[in-house]
Design a protein around this motif. Sequence first.
Motif: not given
Length: 452
Positions: A407-414, A416-423
């Motif tokens: 369902x995901x082509x590459x283990x290194x594809x982020x 949305x839930x992995x993206x930073x929400x805040x810094x």
Amino acid sequence: VFEATVKALKKCLDFSGPAGARVAGMGLSCQMHSLMAVYGDGRPLTPLMTWADTRAGKEAASIAENFPVAELYQRTGCRVQHPMYPLSKLLWLKNNRPDVFKKARRFITIKEYVLYRLYGAYLADYTLASSQGFYNIHSQDWDEPILKDILGIGRNRLGEVVECTHILRKMKPEYADFFGLDKDTPVVIGSGDGIMANLGCGVYDSTSLSSTIGTSGAIRTAAGAPMLDPEQRTWCYSFTRDMWVAGGAINNGGIVLRWLRDTLGSCLKEEAAEYGGNVYKVFDRLALETRAGSDGLVFLPYLTGERSPDWNAKVRGMMYGLNLTHGMRHIVRAAMEGVIYRMYSVYEVMESLGLKAAQIRANGGYAKSDVWLQIQADVFNKEILVPDVTEASALGAAYLCMVALGAVPDIKKLLPGMEPKRVIKPSAENHEIYRDAYREAKKIYDALCPKE
């Protein structure tokens, strides 16, 4: 554990999702460094021994005295002379429960036990196998010399090792019916919780690292080859055939604040009522009322001994510098700072090994506390990125399932839930304070704590 797993899974499957939705597959995340002995029919001979169980201290010392531990570390990625690892626990069973050792058909992890109950097979993924202390991270197989020379067992008393993307089908009918699943619904074996957290917050190589504080804590990165420390201060476990996860884990993370909650919580009932009874919210507020460095109070959080980087199972916690000006707010903030100092000590070692991580991604329970995250940013003097989903182990397990099923082509594809929400950005002023406070904490440890 099995009953709780079944109940939790049933609740997830009973959740009413979108109309027409179906379960395409499931992925597993599991506690690491566990050990239990079972009969031939799978019945437990022992309770589960966890990483926090240090009864095998004498056996761990015996390994250090009688075997080339530096060489064993290079083969296994584990500091095998520490009682945290199941290697010494197996020796403890052999020395102290010879009847159990003899009767045991297999020595397994908790994941193998759950899978045996569901599928009738003992299967361990690369990571859970390599976190036991008797697996070779280069050949990706059980280390025969360790089994023969240290443990005196054959590989037939251990489970089969498979890749983290291994798919199980043909669940036992009684469980498939209970869950309301087709028995051939694919279940991906997944990996250990720490490694799943690494994946779940988007750490795929050594350009970034994950920072986790749950009950314990860990700093981890991913590498295309084993990353080993000549001084054995960190560990390195297999993940896939061409990816390893290296880092260090501390024993005492969120468990320190839980101890404070259990010890001081009755004094904070009125304040906690403002937050629906949540004492941790009160801790955040108290910590904010105190300056960086807690006015000289140092909390060494070794409540259950320590793993990386000192690997001292005998050390215990203490507060140093306590005086009449200190109150509960100082104790709370000093406890938070003490945990972060331990995390930073692991990070220092990884930097010395050549790690040049540009990003630190936070996950686990502490990621809900902006105060704790700010302390980390100030101590590390680095930005702390907080992904949208902080329960990264669960997300990592689901994501690995997606990868295994295509369902995901590459283990290194982020996702949305992995993206930073805040810094969380560091304060230069606080970093100067913490630089001196961290050095002071190290001096206190060196002066007062017994070495192994």
